[in-house]
Design a protein around this motif. Structure first.
Motif, PDB file in Angstrom:
ATOM      1  N   THR A 236      21.841   0.202 -10.207  1.00  0.00           N
ATOM      2  CA  THR A 236      21.290   1.477 -10.651  1.00  0.00           C
ATOM      3  C   THR A 236      21.914   1.875 -11.987  1.00  0.00           C
ATOM      4  N   LYS A 237      21.276   2.815 -12.653  1.00  0.00           N
ATOM      5  CA  LYS A 237      21.797   3.305 -13.925  1.00  0.00           C
ATOM      6  C   LYS A 237      23.178   3.913 -13.747  1.00  0.00           C
ATOM      7  N   VAL A 238      23.383   4.634 -12.647  1.00  0.00           N
ATOM      8  CA  VAL A 238      24.681   5.260 -12.381  1.00  0.00           C
ATOM      9  C   VAL A 238      25.766   4.198 -12.219  1.00  0.00           C
ATOM     10  N   ALA A 239      25.456   3.129 -11.475  1.00  0.00           N
ATOM     11  CA  ALA A 239      26.435   2.064 -11.242  1.00  0.00           C
ATOM     12  C   ALA A 239      26.789   1.346 -12.544  1.00  0.00           C
ATOM     13  N   VAL A 240      25.775   1.081 -13.369  1.00  0.00           N
ATOM     14  CA  VAL A 240      26.024   0.418 -14.650  1.00  0.00           C
ATOM     15  C   VAL A 240      26.860   1.312 -15.555  1.00  0.00           C
ATOM     16  N   SER A 241      26.494   2.583 -15.624  1.00  0.00           N
ATOM     17  CA  SER A 241      27.222   3.523 -16.483  1.00  0.00           C
ATOM     18  C   SER A 241      28.684   3.623 -16.077  1.00  0.00           C
ATOM     19  N   ARG A 242      28.940   3.581 -14.781  1.00  0.00           N
ATOM     20  CA  ARG A 242      30.321   3.648 -14.295  1.00  0.00           C
ATOM     21  C   ARG A 242      31.114   2.430 -14.776  1.00  0.00           C
ATOM     22  N   GLN A 243      30.497   1.252 -14.671  1.00  0.00           N
ATOM     23  CA  GLN A 243      31.163   0.029 -15.127  1.00  0.00           C
ATOM     24  C   GLN A 243      31.456   0.095 -16.631  1.00  0.00           C
ATOM     25  N   MET A 244      30.485   0.593 -17.399  1.00  0.00           N
ATOM     26  CA  MET A 244      30.643   0.617 -18.849  1.00  0.00           C
ATOM     27  C   MET A 244      31.688   1.639 -19.286  1.00  0.00           C
ATOM     28  N   ILE A 245      31.807   2.726 -18.553  1.00  0.00           N
ATOM     29  CA  ILE A 245      32.842   3.724 -18.864  1.00  0.00           C
ATOM     30  C   ILE A 245      34.225   3.093 -18.748  1.00  0.00           C
ATOM     31  N   TYR A 246      34.437   2.327 -17.666  1.00  0.00           N
ATOM     32  CA  TYR A 246      35.735   1.674 -17.466  1.00  0.00           C
ATOM     33  C   TYR A 246      35.992   0.611 -18.536  1.00  0.00           C
ATOM     34  N   LEU A 247      34.962  -0.180 -18.855  1.00  0.00           N
ATOM     35  CA  LEU A 247      35.130  -1.232 -19.860  1.00  0.00           C
ATOM     36  C   LEU A 247      35.405  -0.645 -21.245  1.00  0.00           C
ATOM     37  N   GLU A 248      34.735   0.463 -21.543  1.00  0.00           N
ATOM     38  CA  GLU A 248      34.961   1.120 -22.839  1.00  0.00           C
ATOM     39  C   GLU A 248      36.357   1.737 -22.886  1.00  0.00           C
ATOM     40  N   LYS A 249      36.771   2.336 -21.785  1.00  0.00           N
ATOM     41  CA  LYS A 249      38.098   2.943 -21.707  1.00  0.00           C
ATOM     42  C   LYS A 249      39.193   1.893 -21.876  1.00  0.00           C
ATOM     43  N   ASP A 250      38.955   0.687 -21.345  1.00  0.00           N
ATOM     44  CA  ASP A 250      39.938  -0.396 -21.438  1.00  0.00           C
ATOM     45  C   ASP A 250      39.897  -1.118 -22.782  1.00  0.00           C
ATOM     46  N   GLY A 251      38.948  -0.741 -23.631  1.00  0.00           N
ATOM     47  CA  GLY A 251      38.886  -1.311 -24.972  1.00  0.00           C
ATOM     48  C   GLY A 251      38.119  -2.609 -25.095  1.00  0.00           C
ATOM     49  N   PHE A 252      37.332  -2.969 -24.058  1.00  0.00           N
ATOM     50  CA  PHE A 252      36.607  -4.235 -24.082  1.00  0.00           C
ATOM     51  C   PHE A 252      35.214  -4.124 -24.693  1.00  0.00           C
ATOM     52  N   VAL A 253      34.622  -2.935 -24.647  1.00  0.00           N
ATOM     53  CA  VAL A 253      33.281  -2.753 -25.206  1.00  0.00           C
ATOM     54  C   VAL A 253      33.239  -1.504 -26.070  1.00  0.00           C
ATOM     55  N   VAL A 254      32.245  -1.467 -26.941  1.00  0.00           N
ATOM     56  CA  VAL A 254      31.999  -0.291 -27.762  1.00  0.00           C
ATOM     57  C   VAL A 254      30.549   0.124 -27.553  1.00  0.00           C
ATOM     58  N   CYS A 255      30.303   1.413 -27.576  1.00  0.00           N
ATOM     59  CA  CYS A 255      28.963   1.938 -27.322  1.00  0.00           C
ATOM     60  C   CYS A 255      28.336   2.460 -28.615  1.00  0.00           C
TER      61      CYS A 255
END
Length: 211
Positions: free
Chosen positions: A35-54
């Motif tokens: 779901t969009k919510v599940a994906v967004s949650r994953q991306m928040i953590y990855l962005e916070k850890d410095g692995f992705v940029v939005c």
């Protein structure tokens, strides 16, 4: 996703971004079947850890779309063959003996690679050679995939460069890799995209020279 069942969702997202370069939230929903919510949650953590940029992309209608790509730290989660150590060693060689000695080192490595794999190409049709070349590169950490474009044309795409830090400084290693392709495939090979000069991936265009 069946092939990557052994990966966690987090690892699979990083793999997808490594291969595709940039994906939207919607793209990730479709690939991950979440779901969009599940994906967004994953991306928040990855962005916070410095692995992705939005990146926020505006649309003509509807809400803005979020697009994600890997940061340098995210890219470093993939095989890089001790990048900085290798660069330091190359610089030591340059200081001691000059840059020509570095190219001589790469030339010796090229010959070793050709000698190691040329037996695996003997007696094969071009399509079989291309498949074998992609398999070899994939096993060596290049995340390689191949496709047949026409009866006489193929493409091998490498989504990761284990030697990126070295290639970024000494692009002669890229020329040596191209030489390996040509020697092992025994046909026309051109590189149309290269990460060392700003590309998202390395792409090799392979054409049959037999009429």
């Amino acid at each position: 996703m069946e092939r990557y069942r052994h990966l966690s969702t987090r690892e699979y997202i990083l793999l997808l971004l490594k291969r595709e370069g940039e994906l939207s939230t919607k793209d990730l929903q479709n690939r991950l079947e979440l779901t969009k919510v599940a994906v967004s949650r994953q991306m928040i953590y990855l962005e916070k850890d410095g692995f992705v940029v939005c990146r926020v992309g505006r649309q003509k209608a509807g809400r803005p779309m979020h697009y994600y790509s890997l940061t340098q730290q995210g890219n470093e989660q993939f095989p890089n063959d001790y990048g900085q150590l290798a660069v330091d060693l190359m610089e030591h060689i340059v200081l001691a003996d000059g840059e020509e000695r570095v190219d001589q080192f790469f030339a010796r490595q090229q010959e070793k690679i050709i000698q190691k794999y040329e037996g695996q190409m003997e007696g094969k049709e071009l399509s079989e050679k291309v498949a074998e070349m992609a398999r070899i590169q994939d096993e060596n950490g290049f995340m390689a995939r191949w496709e047949q474009v026409s009866d006489e044309e193929f493409v091998i795409t490498q989504y990761n460069c284990p030697y990126f830090k070295v290639a970024d400084r000494y692009q002669m290693i890229c020329a040596r890799e191209l030489n390996c392709y040509r020697a092992l495939l025994q046909t026309s090979v051109e590189r149309t995209e290269c990460v060392a000069i700003g590309g998202k991936k390395c792409v090799y265009q392979i054409r049959s020279t037999q009429s």
